[in-house]
Design a protein around this motif. Structure first.
Motif, PDB file in Angstrom:
ATOM      1  N   ARG A   1      10.240 -65.637 -32.230  1.00  0.00           N
ATOM      2  CA  ARG A   1       9.680 -66.305 -31.052  1.00  0.00           C
ATOM      3  C   ARG A   1      10.711 -67.265 -30.484  1.00  0.00           C
ATOM      4  O   ARG A   1      11.625 -67.709 -31.196  1.00  0.00           O
ATOM      5  CB  ARG A   1       8.417 -67.091 -31.412  1.00  0.00           C
ATOM      6  N   ARG A   2      10.536 -67.603 -29.217  1.00  0.00           N
ATOM      7  CA  ARG A   2      11.435 -68.561 -28.585  1.00  0.00           C
ATOM      8  C   ARG A   2      10.774 -69.938 -28.575  1.00  0.00           C
ATOM      9  O   ARG A   2       9.633 -70.086 -28.127  1.00  0.00           O
ATOM     10  CB  ARG A   2      11.774 -68.140 -27.154  1.00  0.00           C
ATOM     11  N   VAL A   3      11.508 -70.927 -29.036  1.00  0.00           N
ATOM     12  CA  VAL A   3      11.050 -72.313 -28.989  1.00  0.00           C
ATOM     13  C   VAL A   3      11.547 -72.930 -27.690  1.00  0.00           C
ATOM     14  O   VAL A   3      12.750 -72.915 -27.407  1.00  0.00           O
ATOM     15  CB  VAL A   3      11.574 -73.116 -30.200  1.00  0.00           C
TER      16      VAL A   3
ATOM     17  N   ASP B   1      19.536 -64.182 -28.226  1.00  0.00           N
ATOM     18  CA  ASP B   1      20.399 -65.030 -27.393  1.00  0.00           C
ATOM     19  C   ASP B   1      20.756 -66.291 -28.165  1.00  0.00           C
ATOM     20  O   ASP B   1      20.001 -66.739 -29.038  1.00  0.00           O
ATOM     21  CB  ASP B   1      19.694 -65.420 -26.085  1.00  0.00           C
ATOM     22  N   LEU B   2      21.892 -66.879 -27.789  1.00  0.00           N
ATOM     23  CA  LEU B   2      22.273 -68.172 -28.339  1.00  0.00           C
ATOM     24  C   LEU B   2      21.381 -69.267 -27.739  1.00  0.00           C
ATOM     25  O   LEU B   2      20.788 -69.082 -26.671  1.00  0.00           O
ATOM     26  CB  LEU B   2      23.738 -68.455 -28.017  1.00  0.00           C
ATOM     27  N   PRO B   3      21.279 -70.421 -28.424  1.00  0.00           N
ATOM     28  CA  PRO B   3      20.531 -71.534 -27.827  1.00  0.00           C
ATOM     29  C   PRO B   3      21.127 -71.913 -26.472  1.00  0.00           C
ATOM     30  O   PRO B   3      22.338 -71.881 -26.275  1.00  0.00           O
ATOM     31  CB  PRO B   3      20.705 -72.668 -28.848  1.00  0.00           C
ATOM     32  N   VAL B   4      20.259 -72.258 -25.540  1.00  0.00           N
ATOM     33  CA  VAL B   4      20.716 -72.590 -24.199  1.00  0.00           C
ATOM     34  C   VAL B   4      19.947 -73.809 -23.699  1.00  0.00           C
ATOM     35  O   VAL B   4      18.793 -74.023 -24.061  1.00  0.00           O
ATOM     36  CB  VAL B   4      20.519 -71.390 -23.233  1.00  0.00           C
TER      37      VAL B   4
ATOM     38  N   LEU C   1      15.428 -77.026 -23.638  1.00  0.00           N
ATOM     39  CA  LEU C   1      16.179 -76.391 -24.725  1.00  0.00           C
ATOM     40  C   LEU C   1      15.418 -75.138 -25.146  1.00  0.00           C
ATOM     41  O   LEU C   1      14.233 -75.199 -25.464  1.00  0.00           O
ATOM     42  CB  LEU C   1      16.307 -77.344 -25.908  1.00  0.00           C
ATOM     43  N   ARG C   2      16.098 -74.002 -25.145  1.00  0.00           N
ATOM     44  CA  ARG C   2      15.481 -72.731 -25.510  1.00  0.00           C
ATOM     45  C   ARG C   2      16.271 -72.103 -26.649  1.00  0.00           C
ATOM     46  O   ARG C   2      17.481 -71.917 -26.536  1.00  0.00           O
ATOM     47  CB  ARG C   2      15.422 -71.789 -24.308  1.00  0.00           C
ATOM     48  N   MET C   3      15.580 -71.782 -27.716  1.00  0.00           N
ATOM     49  CA  MET C   3      16.256 -71.206 -28.891  1.00  0.00           C
ATOM     50  C   MET C   3      15.303 -70.262 -29.607  1.00  0.00           C
ATOM     51  O   MET C   3      14.093 -70.466 -29.634  1.00  0.00           O
ATOM     52  CB  MET C   3      16.731 -72.314 -29.838  1.00  0.00           C
ATOM     53  N   TRP C   4      15.886 -69.217 -30.198  1.00  0.00           N
ATOM     54  CA  TRP C   4      15.108 -68.193 -30.889  1.00  0.00           C
ATOM     55  C   TRP C   4      15.063 -68.476 -32.389  1.00  0.00           C
ATOM     56  O   TRP C   4      16.074 -68.841 -32.988  1.00  0.00           O
ATOM     57  CB  TRP C   4      15.709 -66.810 -30.650  1.00  0.00           C
TER      58      TRP C   4
END
Length: 277
Positions: A179-181, A215-218, A233-236
């Motif tokens: 999931r994406r945080v 994907d890498l954190p962005v 901040l979006r991170m998997w």
């Protein structure tokens, strides 16, 4: 005495005439009944194996096999009785009317049953998944034939009819492995967006639970409001790590922004007082 003997002889003659006239049909009916029962038995075993291979729920599997077995046997008996000359039209009409009456009386229950069958076959969720449906959310504890039991995070029990789950929208939060945080922070105008971005990315990269795929954190500027800049901040992460990463990251972000003296926007309430004339 002679009258009784004569009556018995008449009945015996009728039986003999029936056996002579219908003996071939009776024999054929017996053979078809025997062969039909054997085929139904084989079909029952085959159906059970097919559903077992497809991992269909055991409770549903047993019900479907039994229902199929009973239906085929009823059809076989009706066929055999028709072969030996027994009129079945009235019986079938009565059976149909009774089935219709029962269906109308149990309409809601049958809808829930059909919903349970759909859920157990299509598996939009399974035991242990965290779902949101019909205005409720919780972990799936039991999927029963008529309703599904959820447990909320504070351990309340929620019972939802399966017709609701089979016909309305469901959000399954744990269906996928990852999931994406998404974490959004707000900073005041005039604060450094680049510095805030570096802080957020460093926190994400320092957490071993954060994935580099898909994907890498962005970090992006998600929106601008009247008194603040919103930075996301979006991170998997793995689904099992979602809440741990979310909570830990929020705490670290708060600490690091305080150390860097990056201020949050303050809501201001302006009160104007007009002097009475």
């Amino acid at each position: 005495m002679n009258i009784n003997n004569e009556f018995l002889m008449q009945q015996w003659d009728k039986i003999l005439n029936f056996m002579v006239n219908s003996g071939g049909k009776l024999l054929a009916a017996i053979v078809i009944l025997w062969v039909g029962l054997r085929l139904i038995k084989l079909l029952r075993k085959a159906l059970h194996k097919i559903m077992e291979k497809r991992s269909i729920d055991p409770s549903l599997r047993g019900f479907l096999v039994t229902a199929c077995d009973a239906t085929l046997k009823v059809l076989l008996v009706i066929t055999v009785m028709s072969m030996i000359g027994i009129e079945m039209t009235s019986f079938i009409a009565i059976l149909g009317a009774a089935g219709l009456a029962v269906g109308i009386a149990l309409q809601g229950t049958l809808q829930n049953f059909a919903g349970g069958v759909i859920i157990l076959i299509l598996k939009p969720f399974k035991v242990g998944d965290f779902i949101e449906a019909s205005g409720f959310s919780g972990s799936v504890k039991h999927i029963q034939i008529f309703h599904t039991l959820l447990a909320t995070p504070d351990n309340k029990q929620i019972i939802i009819p399966n017709s609701e789950l089979a016909t309305k929208s469901i959000i399954n939060y744990t269906k996928s492995d990852i999931r994406r945080v998404d974490i959004t922070v707000s900073i005041a105008y005039g604060e450094s967006v680049d510095q805030t971005r570096d802080i957020l990315l460093n926190i994400a990269k320092a957490d071993s639970r954060v994935l580099t795929e898909p994907d890498l954190p962005v970090v992006v500027v998600s929106s601008l409001s009247d008194n603040s800049i919103h930075i996301a901040l979006r991170m998997w992460v793995k689904t099992a790590d979602y809440w741990g990463v979310m909570g830990g990251s929020n705490e670290k972000i708060y600490q690091q922004l305080n150390i860097a003296q990056i201020s949050n926007p303050q809501q201001k309430l302006q009160i104007e007082m007009t002097a009475a004339k």
